[in-house]
Scaffold this active site. Structure first.
Site, short mmCIF file in Angstrom:
data_model
loop_
_atom_site.label_atom_id
_atom_site.label_comp_id
_atom_site.label_asym_id
_atom_site.label_seq_id
_atom_site.Cartn_x
_atom_site.Cartn_y
_atom_site.Cartn_z
N GLY A 125 0.83 -1.20 0.00
CA GLY A 125 0.00 0.00 0.00
C GLY A 125 0.86 1.25 0.00
CG HIS A 137 0.62 1.64 7.40
ND1 HIS A 137 1.69 1.19 8.13
CD2 HIS A 137 1.14 2.54 6.51
CE1 HIS A 137 2.80 1.79 7.71
NE2 HIS A 137 2.49 2.62 6.73
CD GLU A 138 -0.70 2.78 3.11
OE1 GLU A 138 -0.15 3.89 3.23
OE2 GLU A 138 -0.04 1.71 3.07
CB CYS A 140 6.30 2.69 6.85
SG CYS A 140 5.73 4.19 6.04
CG LEU A 141 6.93 1.27 0.68
CD1 LEU A 141 6.25 1.47 -0.67
CD2 LEU A 141 8.05 0.24 0.55
CG HIS A 143 1.09 7.14 5.70
ND1 HIS A 143 2.27 7.72 6.10
CD2 HIS A 143 1.41 5.85 5.41
CE1 HIS A 143 3.24 6.83 6.07
NE2 HIS A 143 2.74 5.67 5.66
CD GLN A 171 3.71 6.07 2.32
OE1 GLN A 171 2.71 5.44 2.02
NE2 GLN A 171 4.81 5.48 2.74
CO CO Z 1 3.62 3.78 5.42
#
Ligand code: CO
Length: 174
Positions: free
Chosen positions: A45, A135-136, A93-94, A139, A50
């Site tokens: 995701g 999670h998203e 997380c990226l 963000h 991001q």
């Molecule tokens: Co993340």
């Protein structure tokens, strides 16, 4: 087109993203870029912030565990309607490379969202996909998963996070 991923501790990751109200064709390109960037980085995701876009939008690979993942799902203005159960498992997380920690989240979620055309949908997810949606959405509210790590464990994280902060300073263009 691949877009650079915003990395911790970039202050943009603390921003609250705005709802999407206009569903114009430009969003299709953004969704495609986000999907490409997410897959290229090996994620399931990705939230728009991001890649530096402060809007309530995310992409997710619903079929991440299948050989043919198909197209990534673009979700706009996602909202959790119901949550059920709980599961504690490792998360990453990226935007925070190489940091993985156990985080407790609901096991099941019912979520409503709008698609690329603004049409409303309701879906239910479990396990990793439920975790991904939560999670998203975090963000979109300027929250990172490391904030959900219990204080005792956060001490161990500090060293890794300090290194990321140091790298960030070194790579920020003047
Ligand atoms: Co993340």
């Amino acid at each position: 087109m691949l877009r650079p991923i915003v990395l911790y501790p970039d202050p943009r990751l603390k921003m609250k993203s705005k709802p999407v109200t206009e569903f114009n064709p430009g969003l299709m390109e953004l969704a495609a870029d986000m999907a490409e960037t997410m897959r290229n980085a090996g994620g399931v995701g990705l939230a728009a912030i991001q890649i530096g876009e402060p809007i309530r939008m995310m992409v997710m690979d619903e079929h991440y565990d299948q050989e043919d993942k198909g197209e990534s799902l673009a979700m706009f203005n996602p909202e959790v309607l119901e949550e059920e159960g709980s599961e504690t498992t490792e998360e990453g997380c990226l935007s925070i490379p190489d940091v993985r920690e156990e985080v407790e989240r609901s096991f099941k979620v019912k979520v409503k969202y709008q698609d690329l055309e603004g049409k409303e949908h309701t879906s239910e997810y479990e396990g990793l996909l439920a975790r991904c949606v939560l999670h998203e959405i975090d963000h979109m509210n300027g929250q990172l998963f490391i904030q959900k790590v219990p204080a005792v464990k956060r001490l161990f994280l500090k060293k890794q996070l300090d290194q990321l902060k140091k790298n960030f300073k070194e790579t920020v263009p003047l």
